[in-house]
Design an enzyme around this catalytic site. Structure first.
Site, PDB file in Angstrom:
ATOM      1  N   GLU A  78     -24.655 -17.314  32.687  1.00 47.78           N
ATOM      2  CA  GLU A  78     -23.428 -18.074  32.419  1.00 47.78           C
ATOM      3  C   GLU A  78     -23.189 -18.328  30.923  1.00 47.78           C
ATOM      4  O   GLU A  78     -22.765 -19.420  30.540  1.00 47.78           O
ATOM      5  CB  GLU A  78     -23.493 -19.428  33.159  1.00 47.78           C
ATOM      6  CG  GLU A  78     -23.555 -19.257  34.663  1.00 47.78           C
ATOM      7  CD  GLU A  78     -23.739 -20.582  35.402  1.00 47.78           C
ATOM      8  OE1 GLU A  78     -22.981 -20.810  36.362  1.00 47.78           O
ATOM      9  OE2 GLU A  78     -24.625 -21.368  35.048  1.00 47.78           O
TER      10      GLU A  78
HETATM   11  C1  ACM Z   1     -27.690 -20.080  37.801  1.00 47.87           C
HETATM   12  O1  ACM Z   1     -27.595 -20.615  38.921  1.00 47.87           O
HETATM   13  N1  ACM Z   1     -26.813 -20.363  36.858  1.00 47.87           N
HETATM   14  C2  ACM Z   1     -28.724 -19.115  37.518  1.00 47.87           C
END
Ligand code: ACM
Length: 518
Positions: A328
């Site tokens: 992310e």
């Molecule tokens: C995640 O759940 N951002 C790896």
């Protein structure tokens, strides 16, 4: 609770005495690979001692761990004795059969007869896994710290067992909410009972930096000073981290440390202004949004920072893996992301570690041995496989322990799915993603993110009993796994969770016996 369990033990014990035993019908989790029954009982009594053969200190420690478990609940003395001849009748006997050439082998053979209980394993880790099986073959009261009545009978037969996957893990996020050394040790104890061999610690995120880095002290002094919701946060000193690593090692579990980069780094960016492209420190963050932070990827100081952190933490970590996060990173330009992950992999390799990273890292060139942890995007996992890399399976829709069980669950989130006990259990990593067969899969891991989890009781409620199912996926071959059978085993197993004081979710999909129900 203890009194209920105790009375159950007495009645179970006395009715067992009148019948032939059947080792194949014991409610073991994870289910062993092969079980053959011989219909009698071995009984642990005041005469029982534990023998170990050979000079292995680690094997002696496993014998000691079994004795430590048996003494408080049986009230028996149980000596640990180095075997010089055939142990006497009624004893438990550990021996190693390996030549030390395959330290990863966790297999064991457990032979139980009327006269003795023998554990043969290639390595001490196999003997430790066998101890967990023995615990589950004894009455649930064996887990209590008060003396019970017994009788401490175990059905006879032979169990031959080994794991289907070499990596079976749980992840604990200590960044969103901090958990103490004592809490982490409790988690290690509980996961070792299900034969897991990895605890992945998510040590840093936007809300907190939880591991002391001596060359960058403000990471914890400032970056560790809060958590989601604005609580006081906390961090592990290097000595505390080493204590956790050692505690895990004694339970044949490796620690995988994660420093999440280049996104999820607000706590670092708040602690050191020079890590930001504009040179200005960020405010500490106590919310639960993601994707807004990034290290300044084109600055040299960033790689001094990354190198120092990886060097210090690698030196404290005997396990082979270093997790670099990589998920992310929505505030990092795609070309910067590639630049950063490729450079960071080199640094991890320089310090002798193998890279683990969330599935996004497969959009970059993976270095030799790097592993992509599949959590969200199957195309990323396929990219890893195309590069010849292995994949660790943590699909959020099956393994995320912070996902709510159903809409009535008060804790947790549900952005990926509601995950009931059968959803977490009834799937096979080797058939989940077309093109990723077993040969490409390192193993399975169940993460617990802690945006909404503040206390060990809440942690236990979200983790159990789902983690037991994930553990069985990692250990037991898929042909032997069956939801209907598992449901029955788990129902009986509830007594054990209760005896261990675990605050678990009593799903109405499991036919819990009355003694288990609240
Ligand atoms: C995640 O759940 N951002 C790896």
């Amino acid at each position: 609770m203890a009194i209920i369990a105790l009375s159950l033990g007495i009645s179970l014990g006395s009715c067992k005495r009148q019948e032939a035993s059947d080792l194949t019908r014991e409610s073991l989790i994870p289910l062993p690979v092969s079980v053959a029954a011989t219909g009698e009982y071995f009984t642990i009594s005041e005469k029982t001692d534990i023998y170990f053969k050979g000079e292995s200190e680690e094997l002696k420690q496993v014998a000691q761990q079994l004795a430590d478990r048996l003494r408080p609940s049986t009230g028996f003395e149980i000596e640990i004795i180095q075997a010089s001849s055939e142990p006497k009748r009624g004893s438990i006997y550990f021996l190693l059969t390996g030549d030390g050439t395959n330290p990863a082998d966790e297999s064991y053979e457990l032979t139980i007869s009327k006269k003795f209980m023998k554990i043969s394993a290639v390595n001490p880790s196999g003997a430790f896994r066998a101890v967990q099986t023995i615990r589950q073959l004894l009455p649930p009261e064996i887990e209590l710290s008060t003396v019970g009545e017994g009788p401490w009978m175990v059905p006879t037969g032979i169990i031959n067992d080994n794991p289907d996957y070499s990596y079976r893990g749980m992840m604990l996020d200590v960044a969103r909410h901090f958990f103490s050394v004592e809490d982490v040790k409790r988690v290690i104890d509980l996961i070792s009972y299900y034969k897991l061999n990895v605890l992945h610690l998510h040590l840093t995120d936007d809300q907190g930096w939880r591991i002391e880095i001596k060359s960058w002290p403000n990471l914890t002094a400032h970056g560790g000073s809060t958590e989601v919701g604005g609580g006081e946060g906390g961090f592990f000193t290097q000595e505390q981290y080493s204590d956790i690593v050692k505690y895990a090692q004694q339970r044949h579990i490796i620690i995988v440390p994660e420093i999440d980069m280049p996104g999820h780094t607000n706590a670092a960016l708040a602690s050191y202004p020079e890590l930001n492209c504009d040179g200005k420190a960020r405010e500490l963050y106590t919310g639960i949004n993601v994707g807004f932070s990034s290290l300044c990827v084109r600055k040299d100081i960033t790689y001094k920072f990354v190198d120092d952190v990886i060097r210090e933490l690698s030196a404290l970590t005997p396990g082979p893996y270093f997790h670099i996060g990589g998920d992310e990173s929505h505030s990092t330009k795609p070309e910067d992301y590639v630049f950063f992950i490729e450079k960071t992999q080199e640094i991890v390799n320089k310090y002798g570690k193998t890279v683990l990273g969330w599935d996004e890292i497969a959009t970059t060139k993976l270095s030799e041995g790097s592993v992509a942890q599949y959590w969200a995007k199957a195309p990323n996992a396929l990219k890893a496989v195309e590069q010849g890399a292995k994949v660790l399976f943590s699909p959020a829709v099956k393994t995320y322990l912070d996902m709510q069980y159903d809409p009535s669950t008060k804790l947790g989130l549900h952005w990926a799915a509601y995950i009931e006990i059968d959803d977490a259990y009834d799937w096979d990593p080797a058939t989940l993603v077309e093109g990723i067969g077993k040969e490409f899969i390192l193993g399975v891991e169940a993460p617990l993110w802690t945006e909404t989890i503040t206390h060990i009781d809440e942690l236990e409620y979200m983790v159990f009993p789902r983690l037991a199912g994930i553990a069985e996926i990692g250990w037991t071959p898929p042909l032997k796994r069956d939801w209907v059978d598992y449901r029955e085993r788990l129902a009986k197993h509830g007594e054990r969770l209760k005896a261990m004081g675990v605050d678990f979710y009593q799903s109405d999909r499991i036919p819990w016996p009355e003694t288990v129900q609240k």
